[in-house]
Scaffold this active site. Structure first.
Site, short mmCIF file in Angstrom:
data_model
loop_
_atom_site.label_atom_id
_atom_site.label_comp_id
_atom_site.label_asym_id
_atom_site.label_seq_id
_atom_site.Cartn_x
_atom_site.Cartn_y
_atom_site.Cartn_z
N ASP A 1 2.27 85.22 47.94
CA ASP A 1 0.88 85.62 47.78
C ASP A 1 0.26 85.14 46.48
O ASP A 1 -0.95 85.03 46.37
CB ASP A 1 0.74 87.14 47.88
CG ASP A 1 1.63 87.88 46.88
OD1 ASP A 1 2.28 87.21 46.05
OD2 ASP A 1 1.68 89.12 46.93
N ASP B 1 3.43 81.14 43.59
CA ASP B 1 4.18 80.95 44.83
C ASP B 1 3.80 79.66 45.53
O ASP B 1 4.53 79.20 46.41
CB ASP B 1 3.92 82.12 45.79
CG ASP B 1 4.53 83.42 45.31
OD1 ASP B 1 5.51 83.37 44.56
OD2 ASP B 1 4.01 84.49 45.69
N ASP C 1 8.93 88.44 50.98
CA ASP C 1 8.69 89.44 49.95
C ASP C 1 8.97 90.82 50.53
O ASP C 1 8.77 91.06 51.73
CB ASP C 1 7.25 89.39 49.47
CG ASP C 1 6.97 88.17 48.61
OD1 ASP C 1 7.90 87.75 47.89
OD2 ASP C 1 5.85 87.65 48.65
#
Length: 855
Positions: free
Chosen positions: A594, A598, A321
């Site tokens: 997170d 996911d 990310d």
């Protein structure tokens, strides 16, 4: 789980649940915990360790010795099992305690009304029917219905939608609808209140919540064994068959064919089996991986599943990310623009026009906001305008126009210089603010171009305007729309989430190590490209977006990902597909995440890495590793740590094979040639006491090789038991065995030494040869054996301990008798020294001729 009754809902507006009723529901319905949150029991950990075939083998071998009456040998063997269990227990307990701390962070205390009073309780103690008091910034503790107030909730952790959704109170209780959507009363556990306040009645807790149901599905997913586990089990099985076959053949041959006593034959057979069985392999795998996980925790990387440590060294793609991993997850003002003039926020002074831009940006922002961008504006203004008349914290808001889907701007109204004059401060999307200012098309195009240029530099851009409204609000009321005001466009504020300072160096390490970094973000492609350029992630400007990913089939997507390092506007559910496509292309994928959505991708990745600071419990339970500081540099450190651990496992395995060959030869050859028995089980157990510490302490503590992060990733199916690694060890062991057997034959036939002197000489030379084998297998970077680095703190301690133990069994009469040694004299010691020199010369020849692998 039943809904709270209508009577409860009505009473809850004033009283909430009683303390007694909440305690009863907590007992009957259970704590508000997610699936998998319960820590492992002590018994469960022990049983998990003992179920490993390698440990079962040790227990059986120890039991056989116990049945034969050799208690010392049995104690030695069984002690190995309990030591390893103890280390595993310590690591498991440490991991569970750390996870408990993480759960406390992710499930903060909830504010509820009980017995008519506001009470702050632990999130786990929230029960069905509790009345939650919600304020801006609160993480919602359970699924609930908003019954009073109005607020906005960030549900991105569940839905993947980055835009917060508005919630409207409904007094009558209903079943909670599907996730997402504006103007509903449904609130969900693990989501965050971004604006507003309200009261909500809890409907479901724990595994019955939306986030809990995802967790239940995840707990049923099996995690495959690691490559090391599978290859070690195959090796153990094959060596066990060989050991039992050879030992049985030796016992039968000695007893039935050669007429030796049964007891002596059994001792020879057991000694041979003990020499062949690799008791150190389970020690190496379990201790190295467990202690490796402990070392990683010191670097802010928590290991959820220890075998994942093995896969770290094989990672070829690291999908991360952007927000909070590559960047600081802390917005700050980066640039300001007024007209055609643009300046950096770091400039020491600003023109007066920029003072007005900052002042009205602050006025358009709540004084104590939760939103990160609003926090950055207030912090910047108070820092740069401190001590000037532009700070107006004393002003109170008369009215506020909230953000609306039709007008992406916020206007706050303040009292002006006269009773009928009202000061207006507006900020929002630049195009919305420009529209409120009724600017001509040419000015709007100029603003649009400036916004695009700022966005290309990774900035999130807000427009700011001011106005004066002259009217008596008490008589005519406030206008229905912000369009009813006249605004003056002041300029643009560009905000940026700056990259972490250590990211560029960490990415450079990844590139040198052959690990490709792939950015996954929900942001605009221009923002992704700008951050990538700042941190040196990729020189390729091409970006693939979520809609493009959706339009491609797997084959086309696999080919496109070969040429793209940036994925923008990616939804969480698309990450699972990206992971699988990369794996189909032969990549070993590590992925960070997170959110709850996911979790499936984290589970599917070869190494799933959850965020510890901002992640959800479900993501952490699905992941193999938890990043405690959410830092990209910590991930790179974990890859380095994983490579070091595998390197040291390889060195220790090579040592085990090298040292077992002379032991096998000294146990087998004398029996086959009808020489006096040289090694008894007590000798082999004593040797194991030297070999095991060498494996579990010395080799585990070996520092990283200089070129560790300059090598390409190893194949995921690579094994330290491969012939490339074992062949040099066999050469070492065969040479040492030949030298010791040759010395044994020479001293027996030519010098006419007795069995006690022979045993003393050969055993002493073998023990000292272990030192040389340790030095040889520690490093292959130095040609000369005795010029190896001395940066292992345990090396000297082990050598001192072995020296003391060897001196004890030689000098103490009782121990010397048990070992079958002759009284100490110079000839046996001189003979041991000569054999040791010959072994050292052989190992040096192998090093000089590159008889060791490079890694």
């Amino acid at each position: 789980m039943a809904l709270p009754s209508a009577q409860e809902a009505k009473a809850s507006n004033v009283q909430g649940l009683s303390t007694a009723e909440s305690a009863q529901r907590l007992r009957s319905e259970g704590a508000n915990l997610l699936p998998g949150s319960s820590p492992k029991t002590l018994l469960g950990i022990v049983l998990g360790v003992l179920r490993e075939p390698m440990f079962l083998m040790l227990l059986v071998a120890g039991s056989i010795y116990l049945l034969l009456g050799d208690r010392a040998e049995a104690v030695f063997l069984l002690a190995f099992v309990f030591v390893v269990i103890g280390i595993t227990l310590t690591q498991e307990r440490k991991t569970e305690r750390a996870l408990e701390s993480l759960r406390d962070l992710s499930a903060p205390r909830a504010l509820v009304i009980r017995d008519g009073k506001e009470t702050r309780i632990a999130g786990r103690d929230v029960v069905r029917g509790d009345l939650l008091v919600l304020n801006e910034g609160d993480r919602i503790a359970a699924d609930a219905q908003l019954v009073r107030g109005q607020l906005t909730a960030d549900e991105s952790l569940l839905t993947g939608e980055s835009v917060p959704v508005d919630k409207r109170a409904i007094a009558e209780l209903h079943e909670l609808p599907a996730l997402g959507g504006d103007s509903t009363a449904a609130l969900f556990a693990s989501t965050v209140v971004t604006k507003g306040t309200g009261l909500a009645i809890v409907q479901t807790t724990g595994s019955a919540t939306a986030v809990g149901r995802i967790g239940v599905a995840l707990t049923g997913t099996e995690v495959a064994d690691s490559g090391l586990q599978r290859s070690s089990r195959t090796l153990i099985r094959n060596l066990t068959i060989i050991a039992l076959t050879l030992a049985t053949s030796l016992v039968l041959t000695d007893w039935l064919w050669d007429g030796r006593p049964l007891l002596e034959s059994l001792l020879a057979g057991i000694a041979l089996a003990m020499a062949i069985l690799p008791e150190e392999i389970p020690v190496i795998l379990t201790v190295f991986l467990a202690l490796g996980a402990w070392r990683l925790s010191k670097s802010k990387v928590l290991t959820r599943r220890v075998p994942a440590v093995e896969a770290l060294g094989a990672i070829t793609v690291l999908a991360v990310d952007k927000t909070g991993t590559l960047t600081q997850n802390r917005m700050q003002v980066g640039e300001l623009a007024v007209g055609d003039v643009q300046i950096k926020a770091t400039e020491p002074t600003f023109p007066e026009d920029f003072h007005a831009l900052i002042e009205f940006g602050m006025l358009a922002t709540p004084p104590n906001p939760y939103d990160p961008m609003e926090q950055a504006i207030q912090e910047f203004g108070h820092t740069r305008l401190a001590g000037t008349e532009h700070i107006r914290d004393e002003r109170s808001v008369e009215f506020q126009y909230a953000l609306d889907p039709d007008i992406l701007a916020v206007t706050r109204v303040f009292s002006g210089a006269s009773p009928n004059a009202h000061l207006l401060a507006t900020k929002g999307a630049p195009e919305a603010v420009a529209d409120l200012c009724h600017l001509p098309e040419s000015d709007r195009q100029a603003i649009h171009q400036r916004v695009e240029a700022m966005a290309a530099r990774g900035l999130r851009v807000l427009g700011v305007a001011r106005g004066i409204w002259r009217s008596a609000a008490t008589t005519s009321g406030w206008p229905k729309s912000q369009h009813d005001f006249d605004f003056e466009f002041l300029g643009l504020i560009g905000l940026i989430d700056p990259p972490r300072a250590d990211v560029p160096a960490a990415i450079a390490q990844c590139r040198a190590a052959g690990v490709r970094v792939l950015m996954l973000t929900g942001d605009h492609p221009a923002t992704a490209r700008a951050i990538a350029q700042q941190v040196g992630l990729s020189e390729r400007a091409e970006v693939i977006t979520g809609p493009e990913i959706m339009a491609l089939d797997d084959v086309a997507l696999r080919e496109r990902l070969r040429h793209v390092d940036l994925c923008a506007r990616v939804k969480p559910e698309q990450k699972l597909r990206l992971v699988r496509v990369l794996q189909q292309a032969g990549e070993v994928v590590a992925m960070t995440g997170d959110g709850v959505n996911d979790a499936p991708a984290l589970k599917a990745a070869d190494v799933g890495i959850a965020m510890g600071e901002r992640g959800t419990d479900v993501a952490r339970e699905a992941a193999a590793l938890v990043l405690l500081d959410d830092s990209f540099a910590s991930i790179v450190g974990a890859i380095r740590g994983g490579r070091r651990i595998y390197d040291n496992i390889t060195k220790a395995t090579r040592f085990v094979f090298a040292v077992h060959l002379p032991i096998i030869a000294l146990a087998l050859v004398p029996a086959l040639l009808h020489w006096p028995v040289l090694l008894l089980p007590v000798h082999i157990v004593l040797l194991e006491l030297l070999i095991d510490p060498a494996c579990s302490i010395v080799f585990e503590a070996e520092p990283s090789a200089i070129d560790l992060m300059l090598r390409p990733p190893r194949p995921l199916n690579a094994t330290p038991f491969a012939m490339r690694n074992v062949a040099p060890a066999l050469a070492q062991g065969i040479g040492v065995a030949a030298i010791l057997l040759g010395g044994y034959a020479l001293l027996q036939q030519c010098a006419g030494w007795g069995q006690a002197n022979l045993r003393l000489t050969i055993f002493s030379a073998l023990v000292l040869a272990l030192f040389l084998l340790i030095l040889t297998n520690r490093s292959s970077e130095h040609i000369v054996l005795f010029r190896l680095p001395t940066d292992n703190p345990w090396l000297g301690r082990l050598f001192a301990s072995v020296g003391i133990m060897l001196a004890a069994v030689i000098l103490i009469p009782t121990l010397r008798h048990v070992m079958g040694f002759a009284s100490i004299s110079w000839p046996p010691l001189a003979g041991a020294f000569v054999l040791l020199l010959a072994c050292g010369l052989w190992l040096q020849v192998l090093r000089s001729t590159k008889g060791l692998p490079l890694h």
